[in-house]
Design an enzyme around this catalytic site. Structure first.
Site, PDB file in Angstrom:
ATOM      1  CD1 TRP A 133     -12.041  -4.273 -12.015  1.00  0.00           C
ATOM      2  CD2 TRP A 133     -13.712  -4.035 -10.645  1.00  0.00           C
ATOM      3  NE1 TRP A 133     -11.533  -3.618 -11.048  1.00  0.00           N
ATOM      4  CE2 TRP A 133     -12.550  -3.374  -9.973  1.00  0.00           C
ATOM      5  CE3 TRP A 133     -14.771  -3.765  -9.959  1.00  0.00           C
ATOM      6  CZ2 TRP A 133     -12.746  -2.608  -9.102  1.00  0.00           C
ATOM      7  CZ3 TRP A 133     -14.953  -3.264  -8.688  1.00  0.00           C
ATOM      8  CH2 TRP A 133     -13.666  -2.433  -8.295  1.00  0.00           C
ATOM      9  CB  SER A 173     -27.623  -9.500  -2.174  1.00  0.00           C
ATOM     10  OG  SER A 173     -27.005 -10.410  -1.260  1.00  0.00           O
ATOM     11  CG  HIS A 189     -10.265   4.124  -2.696  1.00  0.00           C
ATOM     12  ND1 HIS A 189      -9.191   3.525  -3.397  1.00  0.00           N
ATOM     13  CD2 HIS A 189      -9.775   4.016  -1.357  1.00  0.00           C
ATOM     14  CE1 HIS A 189      -8.092   3.152  -2.820  1.00  0.00           C
ATOM     15  NE2 HIS A 189      -8.395   3.551  -1.666  1.00  0.00           N
ATOM     16  CE1 TYR A 206      -8.431   1.532   2.894  1.00  0.00           C
ATOM     17  CE2 TYR A 206      -9.988   2.888   1.408  1.00  0.00           C
ATOM     18  CZ  TYR A 206      -8.700   2.732   1.786  1.00  0.00           C
ATOM     19  OH  TYR A 206      -7.733   3.425   1.626  1.00  0.00           O
ATOM     20  CG  HIS A 217      -6.297   7.331  -5.079  1.00  0.00           C
ATOM     21  ND1 HIS A 217      -6.114   7.070  -3.666  1.00  0.00           N
ATOM     22  CD2 HIS A 217      -6.778   6.322  -5.520  1.00  0.00           C
ATOM     23  CE1 HIS A 217      -6.567   5.837  -3.534  1.00  0.00           C
ATOM     24  NE2 HIS A 217      -7.000   5.147  -4.446  1.00  0.00           N
ATOM     25  CB  THR A 273      -3.595   1.295   6.940  1.00  0.00           C
ATOM     26  OG1 THR A 273      -4.725   2.039   6.728  1.00  0.00           O
ATOM     27  CG2 THR A 273      -3.405   0.025   6.422  1.00  0.00           C
ATOM     28  CE  LYS A 300      -8.084  -1.000  11.650  1.00  0.00           C
ATOM     29  NZ  LYS A 300      -8.676  -1.491  12.715  1.00  0.00           N
ATOM     30  NE  ARG A 307      -5.288  -2.197 -14.399  1.00  0.00           N
ATOM     31  CZ  ARG A 307      -5.968  -1.570 -13.339  1.00  0.00           C
ATOM     32  NH1 ARG A 307      -5.816  -0.389 -13.194  1.00  0.00           N
ATOM     33  NH2 ARG A 307      -6.634  -2.583 -12.694  1.00  0.00           N
TER      34      ARG A 307
END
Length: 611
Positions: A143, A173, A257, A261, A306, A332, A335, A454
């Site tokens: 991807w 879009s 990256h 988020y 990274h 993060t 939260k 992977r």
């Protein structure tokens, strides 16, 4: 008034099936557009899930030939693209569309026709990308589509042309939708709703929209350069002619990256709406939740490299990006502790939305901890391109984003459709998915540490990976069962579920003050807000809830401006997609026709009356 007449006509019981279809094709109602996004992306969830099961079936046993190597490359590439661009992003857009105006006390979005345009562009762009699967020429370079795998030498077919054109259309879009929500949230809040009274989900929508507006142009530039390389013989990423393959990685990850988020910040919004409702407590540390979301967005633009520690950027860039990656864990973590503070001491009601919210907390925390590991350059050198990384981002994006989305579906389904989902069946689905999720993805940490790459097509018995791969495949099929249970729950509930009252959860935000589903005009009277948890405050003081609607006949719509329906957004989106799809095959006449349709649609759009 004309608009009142339109409202009554659209809800009239004598309308025919053809007129109902036409009303959906021409709708500019943000709630209907939200439903269109919702069902389209749920369809692609089934497609993406099926692709995932094909991957796991191939890897279930050693030396498997269930899929050919090229088919496997297409399957795992499209699984990633479908789940990111056709499932999580549009499912978030479905809730943005439906609930942001309701949460801020507005009757619609700022630009209703642009909103419709964004959906139709998404639909046609998704069909362009999905057509490659049907034609068995799907993108096959991952991807992320790293150069030089994407040039005509290594990928001579149309596979990567579908990728570059399809994602370009989908990006338009997202840009249109993001502009709409930024303007809507800033300009259309109810009287008295200051920015520090805006519900957290609307805040996360605003931040996500800003991220999209700033991050997508980088990816769009990369896709344009890729298209020029493939279609016109340019050499942006061809090292033998002076191009630079690493340029693609920078352009991609400057988007890629922040994209993490873009996918997870809406999930933070869902959890921040669900937990207070089911603990009967205001959200703990509201200002910190807002500022930490903003901090995540800002820091998110300083961590992209990274993903490139092994490229050879040098010790200084690696140190800088490793440091910023560690820093982003701080807001993060804020939260996480705020959500735990909301749970602490609350009057907790166990229900399906709460279970998925708590499941999110656990799974996302595991994914976040493994993400901090990758901020350490030496550890990342060891783990990069192994199944450890696959485990990490699935804990973030499935255990995080999708678990939160499932919680949001159970939370807001009654408001969207006027029917309650079966809570017992929902809880069964949750436990099946929680067990299946951990069976699928936790062993990937172990396989990654053991060196399993992977993007591997098959492996031999001697590698010692067979047992965990079989366990992962069993878990994946459990996840499939969980998704089918949700589909069954939704189908039966839509047909014969218990009718939903206006406020089934004793909610705190404005959408629970109006009927389920809401009338076309949302609020008979624009509410005046005096508190962060306005509805709870009204109930506590035994005051009338804001903008309560006595009936649903449409009589309350007298004098309310409603934007008229329009077919132009769909035609404009079709022209755009036709131009993009025709470029795949270098059919320049069709490209011209598509651009002409788009141009004339824009002209017609500008001439349409607003009332």
């Amino acid at each position: 008034m004309a608009q009142s007449a339109f409202t009554l006509e659209r809800s009239a019981p004598q309308e025919t099936a053809l007129s109902r279809l036409w009303s959906w094709l021409t709708t500019v109602d943000h709630k209907r557009i939200g439903k269109l996004y919702f069902f389209t992306s749920l369809f692609y969830l089934l497609v993406g899930g099926l692709l995932a099961l094909l991957i796991r079936t191939q890897l279930a046993v050693p030396n498997n030939d269930f899929l050919s190597p090229d088919t496997y490359n297409q399957v795992f590439t499209m699984h990633g693209a479908v789940m990111i661009f056709l499932v999580v992003m549009p499912l978030n857009a479905a809730f943005f569309n439906y609930f942001v105006p309701l949460l801020i006390g507005a009757r619609d979005v700022a630009f209703p026709r642009l909103n419709a345009f964004s959906y139709w562009v998404f639909l046609f762009g998704s069909l362009l990308l999905a057509a490659s699967i049907v034609l068995r020429t799907a993108p096959n370079a991952g991807w992320f589509a790293y150069a030089n795998l994407t040039n005509n030498t290594f990928s001579p077919g149309h596979n990567l042309d579908y990728y570059s054109m399809g994602l370009q259309v989908l990006g338009i879009s997202s840009i249109a939708s993001s502009l709409n929500f930024v303007v809507t949230i800033i300009n259309m809040r109810a009287p008295g709703m200051t920015m520090m009274r805006v519900p957290i989900f609307a805040w996360m929508t605003l931040i996500t929209s800003g991220l999209l507006l700033l991050a997508l142009p980088s990816f769009s530039v990369g896709l344009i350069e890729l298209a020029f390389d493939r279609l016109f013989g340019a050499v942006f990423f061809e090292p033998s002619a002076g191009g630079d393959p690493v340029l693609w990685q920078h352009l991609f990850w400057i988007f890629g990256h922040p994209e993490v988020y873009i996918l997870i910040l809406p999930a933070f919004g869902y959890i921040s709406e669900i937990l207070p409702t089911f603990t009967r407590k205001p959200l703990f540390g509201y200002p910190f939740m807002v500022y930490s979301g903003i901090a995540i967005a800002i820091l998110g633009f300083g961590v992209w490299a990274h993903h490139m520690f092994t490229v050879g950027l040098g010790t200084v860039p690696n140190a800088v990006f490793g440091t910023t990656t560690m820093l982003i864990a701080i807001p993060t973590g804020v939260k996480i502790f705020n959500w735990l503070g909301t749970l602490w001491g609350g009057s907790i009601r166990i229900s399906t939305p709460l279970l998925f919210a708590v499941g999110f907390l656990g799974m996302f925390t595991i994914g976040g901890i493994s993400g901090v590991m990758h901020a350490s350059v030496p550890i990342d050198y060891w783990q990069t391109d192994t199944y450890f990384v696959v485990a990490h981002f699935h804990y973030v994006l499935f255990g995080g984003a999708l678990f939160a989305i499932f919680g949001a579906i159970y939370y807001w389904f009654p408001k969207m459709f006027g029917r309650m989902l079966n809570d017992k069946l929902g809880q069964v689905q949750f436990w099946i998915m929680l067990v299946g999720f951990n069976l699928t993805f936790f062993p990937m940490h172990l396989l990654g540490i053991d060196g399993m790459p992977r993007r591997i097509y098959t492996y031999t018995e001697e590698m010692g990976w067979a047992t965990w791969n079989l366990v992962e495949t069993i878990g994946a099929y459990m996840l499939g069962v969980g998704v089918l249970l949700m589909a069954y729950n939704m189908f039966t509930s839509l047909r014969s579920g218990q009718p939903a009252p206006a406020d089934p959860w004793d909610g705190r935000t404005l959408e629970w003050s109006i009927p389920s589903p809401p009338p076309v005009y949302n609020f008979a009277e624009v509410p005046v807000v005096s508190s962060r948890d306005e509805l709870w405050e009204r109930k506590l003081k035994k005051q009338a809830v804001p903008a309560a609607v006595k009936g649903g006949s449409g009589e309350e719509a007298e004098g309310i401006h409603l934007p008229p329906p329009s077919i132009v957004p769909m035609i404009a989106a079709f022209g755009l997609a036709l131009a993009g799809g025709s470029m795949v095959f270098k059919e320049w006449i069709l490209v011209g026709i598509g651009l002409a349709i788009l141009l004339f649609s824009i002209i017609a759009w500008s001439l349409e009356p607003n009332e």
